[in-house]
Design a protein around this motif. Structure first.
Motif, PDB file in Angstrom:
ATOM      1  N   TYR A   1       0.766  -1.255   0.232  1.00  0.00           N
ATOM      2  CA  TYR A   1      -0.084  -0.266  -0.422  1.00  0.00           C
ATOM      3  C   TYR A   1       0.543   1.422  -0.161  1.00  0.00           C
ATOM      4  CZ  TYR A   1       0.874   0.906   5.051  1.00  0.00           C
ATOM      5  OH  TYR A   1       1.630   1.610   5.901  1.00  0.00           O
TER       6      TYR A   1
ATOM      7  N   PHE B   1      -4.275  -2.322   6.666  1.00  0.00           N
ATOM      8  CA  PHE B   1      -4.636  -2.364   4.984  1.00  0.00           C
ATOM      9  C   PHE B   1      -4.374  -3.950   4.569  1.00  0.00           C
ATOM     10  CE2 PHE B   1      -2.404   1.538   6.184  1.00  0.00           C
ATOM     11  CZ  PHE B   1      -3.686   2.659   6.156  1.00  0.00           C
TER      12      PHE B   1
ATOM     13  N   PHE C   1     -10.735   4.891   5.897  1.00  0.00           N
ATOM     14  CA  PHE C   1      -9.544   4.236   4.811  1.00  0.00           C
ATOM     15  C   PHE C   1      -9.801   5.201   3.740  1.00  0.00           C
ATOM     16  CE2 PHE C   1      -9.920   0.453   6.548  1.00  0.00           C
ATOM     17  CZ  PHE C   1      -8.808  -0.454   7.005  1.00  0.00           C
TER      18      PHE C   1
ATOM     19  N   HIS D   1      -7.038   5.301   0.804  1.00  0.00           N
ATOM     20  CA  HIS D   1      -5.846   5.038   0.432  1.00  0.00           C
ATOM     21  C   HIS D   1      -5.691   3.814  -0.830  1.00  0.00           C
ATOM     22  CE1 HIS D   1      -5.833   5.970   5.095  1.00  0.00           C
ATOM     23  NE2 HIS D   1      -4.284   5.659   4.758  1.00  0.00           N
TER      24      HIS D   1
ATOM     25  N   THR E   1     -13.268   5.706   2.386  1.00  0.00           N
ATOM     26  CA  THR E   1     -15.092   4.019   3.005  1.00  0.00           C
ATOM     27  C   THR E   1     -15.327   5.322   3.963  1.00  0.00           C
ATOM     28  OG1 THR E   1     -13.370   3.961   4.967  1.00  0.00           O
ATOM     29  CG2 THR E   1     -13.841   2.377   4.252  1.00  0.00           C
TER      30      THR E   1
END
Length: 341
Positions: free
Chosen positions: A199, A220, A238, A240, A281
């Protein structure tokens, strides 16, 4: 054959709605404003249908309330640090619409255009638009095309673009999903699995630092199916980029995500041509009403935006987002929406 219907006008331009139909009651509704996925009716394990895409009833809300719900975003989606990049030795300054950063193509990106209908049937819709040279700071005139196509109990989205001068391109679909139904509360107990071993960590501007880190022993790590809310990386959840690791098949697609609502059995399997997936999210939702008056609380839906990496034009070790004349940018998302029995 279904005929596009008027959804009203935005800034004096007519907006149309196109309804696509598939197997087991699957139905998708497309708005020409922003080439949006406005609704997606999907069966559960008993055959009961629910609309799993967040959205609004009034056209003015799609325009004014932010969040890019369902939209085709670009010319460069996600973020570009400072809105600046260097292209063939020349500094290009893009629109700065998130503080000093450039986000999702700027204040007048592709999401804010009324796209034209090129072709349609009960199973597909092809929409096109044009971004002139200099719009939001981008060099070159860009022509873009989005195709929504129902395939059985599945949906294929194909985003294409061509340019007459070198320019960065990263088109994404920005639908928010809630597999229990768009008005059913938050998604924290729904489950995700993502084919990603690495990530991109970000700074306080949500710009990647340039590091590429393993997901092991972090929030992650979605390499096995687990609830979205089991390990949030912070109070904002999140936002990312996960670096996809599965190899591409002969069709150029790689499996990247499985999402599942354990209560209803609705699920979504996603494959893509792209190297990254932005998991967001929906921390910005605040309980305000959406479609049908449903309240959208914090974490009311998750976005799964397959993409080139954020800030790629300024990170030479990231996958290139450059598009040159005589080339065609092509980004495919294939959703298998067969329920989990």
């Amino acid at each position: 054959m279904a005929t596009p219907t008027s959804a009203g006008q935005i800034d004096g331009q007519e907006v149309h709605r196109i309804t696509l139909t598939g197997a087991q009651g699957l139905r998708a509704e497309i708005l020409t404003y922003g080439a949006r996925l406005a609704a997606l009716w999907v069966p559960d394990r008993t055959g009961a249908l629910a609309d799993i895409v967040l959205g609004y009833d009034a056209l003015s809300d799609w325009r004014d309330r932010g969040g890019y719900l369902g939209a085709t975003c670009g010319r460069y989606s996600n973020r570009v640090a400072g809105g600046r990049l260097v292209l063939d030795g020349r500094t290009v300054q893009l629109d700065q619409n998130e503080g000093a950063q450039h986000l999702h193509g700027g204040r007048a990106g592709l999401d804010s255009k009324c796209w034209q209908i090129e072709d349609f049937s009960d199973q597909h819709a092809i929409l096109t638009t044009r971004s002139p040279d200099g719009e939001m700071g981008y060099p070159g005139t860009l022509t873009a095309r989005v195709t929504y196509r129902i395939e059985g109990v599945g949906l294929r989205i194909t985003m294409e673009a061509q340019t007459d001068a070198p320019t960065p391109v990263n088109l994404v679909n920005h639908a928010y999903f809630n597999l229990a139904g768009h008005g059913s509360g938050d998604v924290l107990r729904q489950e995700l699995q993502v084919e990603a071993n690495f990530y991109l960590p970000v700074d306080d501007r949500l710009i990647p630092t340039g590091e590429v880190l393993t997901v092991g022993d972090t929030a992650f790590d979605f390499r096995s199916l687990r609830p979205i809310g089991a390990r949030l990386p912070g109070p904002a959840g999140f936002d990312h980029n996960l670096c996809l690791s599965a190899p591409t098949g002969a069709d150029g697609l790689r499996p990247c995500l499985r999402a599942r609502d354990p209560v209803s059995g609705r699920q979504m399997r996603l494959s893509t041509t792209e190297p990254g997936l932005q998991l967001y999210t929906g921390a910005h939702f605040d309980g305000s009403p959406g479609k049908g008056g449903a309240r959208y609380p914090r974490f009311a839906g998750f976005a799964a935006e397959t993409q080139r990496f954020p800030n790629s034009p300024n990170m030479p070790h990231f996958p290139s987002a450059r598009l040159d004349p005589c080339e065609t940018y092509r980004h495919v998302m294939l959703f298998d929406l067969t329920p989990d029995c």
